[in-house]
Write an enzyme that holds these catalytic residues in place. Structure first.
Site, PDB file in Angstrom:
ATOM      1  N   TYR A 135       0.284   8.044 -16.648  1.00 35.14           N
ATOM      2  CA  TYR A 135      -0.384   9.333 -16.436  1.00 35.14           C
ATOM      3  C   TYR A 135       0.167  10.422 -17.353  1.00 35.14           C
ATOM      4  CZ  TYR A 135      -2.367   7.613 -12.034  1.00 35.14           C
ATOM      5  OH  TYR A 135      -3.040   6.915 -11.084  1.00 35.14           O
ATOM      6  N   LYS A 190       5.296  -4.927 -12.398  1.00 35.84           N
ATOM      7  CA  LYS A 190       4.479  -5.921 -13.097  1.00 35.84           C
ATOM      8  C   LYS A 190       5.347  -6.431 -14.248  1.00 35.84           C
ATOM      9  CE  LYS A 190       0.501  -8.028 -13.654  1.00 35.84           C
ATOM     10  NZ  LYS A 190      -0.013  -8.993 -12.678  1.00 35.84           N
ATOM     11  N   ASP A 222       0.151  -7.242  -7.986  1.00 37.49           N
ATOM     12  CA  ASP A 222      -1.021  -7.971  -7.488  1.00 37.49           C
ATOM     13  C   ASP A 222      -0.693  -8.650  -6.154  1.00 37.49           C
ATOM     14  OD1 ASP A 222       0.719  -9.255  -9.224  1.00 37.49           O
ATOM     15  OD2 ASP A 222      -0.725 -10.732  -9.907  1.00 37.49           O
ATOM     16  N   ASP A 246      -0.425   4.945  -6.714  1.00 40.00           N
ATOM     17  CA  ASP A 246      -1.711   5.601  -6.447  1.00 40.00           C
ATOM     18  C   ASP A 246      -2.654   4.616  -5.760  1.00 40.00           C
ATOM     19  OD1 ASP A 246      -3.793   7.371  -6.533  1.00 40.00           O
ATOM     20  OD2 ASP A 246      -4.182   7.172  -8.682  1.00 40.00           O
ATOM     21  N   ASP A 250      -3.582   4.125  -1.383  1.00 37.98           N
ATOM     22  CA  ASP A 250      -4.941   4.249  -0.844  1.00 37.98           C
ATOM     23  C   ASP A 250      -5.321   3.003  -0.046  1.00 37.98           C
ATOM     24  OD1 ASP A 250      -5.323   6.762  -1.915  1.00 37.98           O
ATOM     25  OD2 ASP A 250      -7.332   6.305  -2.667  1.00 37.98           O
TER      26      ASP A 250
END
Ligand code: NAD
Length: 361
Positions: A135, A190, A222, A246, A250
């Site tokens: 970001y 990751k 994942d 993020d 959610d």
């Protein structure tokens, strides 16, 4: 205690009004001042984070934030879009640690998209690093953007980066939070594919040695996504980078019944914080008086606990929320047969009434 109140766009003003109502009934010496942010600020001043709004936030002990964004701003150049306001506040206030608790209230077990036995008693804490990662890397494409898009361009990219101090400080936050809970941290990365996250994993492991009383494990993002919907109760504290956090937070939100229930806190090194619901501005229901204000009201409780040292007042708000849920009151997002459907304002009023009752009692 100075609180900057930034309602923002969409349902922001409706839900923040309810949280302010709840704060006012506590009878504590707050000084609250409001300012425009996001699309509302762009419309009035041509920028989503005007200098005066930023200054108000910097001077406050805490910021109570609603949400920003609306599809109508999608054609603006990216630096002028409403969502840049929240990124600007995070960066300027140094809000590097985002706490997102996902708690499944007993009364809402049936509102979850998972089977009740998978979520009953769920209490996990996702700690998302908030000021690094892709970001805030170097973007390629912005310079050539026309109306926020890249006509005729051959490529666009954003770079993922983390520095050692950035990872160290968020790791410390996670281990310290775990010490106050079940003493387990899962670091999500990751590392099998991305250099940035091998680096992340190595440094979290190093920091973990300073916390021998806290169990640390590592999980690829994942797999973490899969485990969150398969067996979410196996987690205690999850710590991860900005982008994975993020997305995972959610997903965790939906386990609890509704994103309308989830508060969040974003803190800097001085415990100054920005408190906001985990959801967005919900333009689809804005102005209808049906949004769930509980995530924002619970964010105000986190604000009292983390930035204003008013833990008892935070407890009063959280108990009042439990009490209105026990009374069967539900906004549309958590409504089910046999409960009582209420609007945004009625839900806020019910929380106020529950607090007043305990004060009198
Ligand atoms: P959203 O969270 O706004 O809405 C997703 C869905 O959840 C919608 O159906 C909405 O009606 C529902 N919902 C959200 N909050 C609710 C509440 N309190 N009560 C009842 N239902 C609720 O996400 P989105 O639709 O992807 O994004 C809408 C806008 O919000 C976009 O402009 C996006 O950029 C912005 N956004 C802002 C923030 C922020 O301000 N921090 C965060 C996420 C998204």
């Amino acid at each position: 205690m100075k609180i900057a109140v930034l309602p923002g766009d969409g349902i922001g003003p409706e839900i923040v009004a309810e949280a302010v109502k709840v704060l006012n009934v506590l009878d504590l010496p707050f000084e609250m001042e409001s300012a425009l942010v996001g699309g509302a600020a762009f419309d009035a001043h041509g920028h989503p984070l005007p200098d005066a709004t930023l200054q108000l936030a910097k001077d406050a002990d805490a910021v109570l934030f609603g949400a920003v964004g609306d599809w109508k701003y999608d054609t603006l150049d990216r630096p002028l879009r409403p969502e840049q306001a929240i990124l600007g506040l995070r960066k300027n206030l140094g809000l590097f640690a985002n706490f997102r608790p996902a708690i499944c209230y007993e009364q809402l077990v049936d509102a979850s998209s998972l089977k009740p036995e998978l979520v009953a008693g769920l209490d996990i804490l996702i700690i998302r690093e908030l000021t690094g990662d892709i970001y805030f890397g170097q973007p390629r494409g912005r310079r050539t953007a026309v109306d926020g898009h890249f006509p005729g361009a051959d490529e666009a990219f954003d770079t993922m980066r983390y520095s050692r101090p950035e990872i160290e400080r968020i790791a410390h936050v996670a281990f310290q939070a775990a010490r106050k809970r079940d003493k387990r941290v899962t670091s999500v990365d990751k590392a099998n594919v991305l250099e940035t996250f091998q680096f992340w994993k190595d440094i979290v492991t190093e920091v973990g040695k300073e916390y021998p009383d806290v169990a640390l494990d590592h999980m690829y993002v994942d797999n973490a996504a899969m485990q969150l919907v398969k067996a979410p109760k196996k987690f205690d504290v999850i710590v991860t980078g900005n982008m994975f956090g993020d997305i995972l937070s959610d997903a965790a939100a939906m386990l609890t019944g509704s994103i309308g229930m989830l508060p969040s806190a974003s803190l800097n090194a001085k415990n100054q914080g920005l408190y906001e619901p985990s959801h967005g501005s919900a333009p689809d229901i804005a102005g209808k008086g049906v949004a769930n204000p509980l995530a924002t009201i619970l964010s105000a409780a986190m604000m009292l606990r983390f930035s204003l040292q008013q833990a008892a007042a935070a407890d009063r708000i959280e108990s009042a929320v439990q009490s209105v849920l026990a009374q069967g009151l539900r906004t549309a997002d958590i409504y089910s047969a046999g409960t009582v459907k209420v609007g945004t304002r009625e839900m806020g009023d019910a929380v106020v009434a529950a607090i007043t009752k305990t004060t009198k009692g």
